[in-house]
Write a protein that holds these residues in place. Structure first.
Motif: not given
Length: 116
Positions: A5-10, A17-21, A37-40, A110-116
């Protein structure tokens, strides 16, 4: 068992989870850079890359799939206009995850996710 199962359950049920993503993907595409967060962030990377891949495709079916996932209709139209010239030479890896300091309240990574 969660084998293969590839999707993390969070640590939440599937509908939440689907609404959050979906909301995190919409925010990332709108802002270009968000802190979570890093997991999200790791879970968000797959859906954000998929939406950018759909925008690169540019077909009507891809546009309808993106409209069914992203909450903002105007954002999808802007995405399909801007992405093909921005990411035309990239085959994947449209996001970057940068780790930051732990959250003060509970010590979550925590993590920052950004578009390259």
């Amino acid at each position: 068992m969660r084998h293969r199962c590839r999707t993390p359950q969070l640590n939440m049920p599937a509908d939440r989870r689907k609404a959050l993503l979906r909301s995190l993907t919409t925010s990332l595409l709108r802002e270009g850079r968000i802190t979570t967060t890093k997991a999200r962030a790791k879970a968000l990377r797959a859906t954000a890359d998929k939406m950018i891949g759909l925008a690169k495709d540019g077909s009507l079916a891809a546009r309808r799939q993106a409209l069914g996932y992203v909450y903002d209709k105007q954002l999808v139209h802007a995405l399909f206009e801007q992405v093909p010239e921005r990411y035309s030479d990239r085959e994947g890896g449209y996001t970057r995850i940068l780790r930051t300091v732990s959250r003060r309240g509970d010590g979550a990574e925590m993590a920052i996710i950004e578009l390259v």
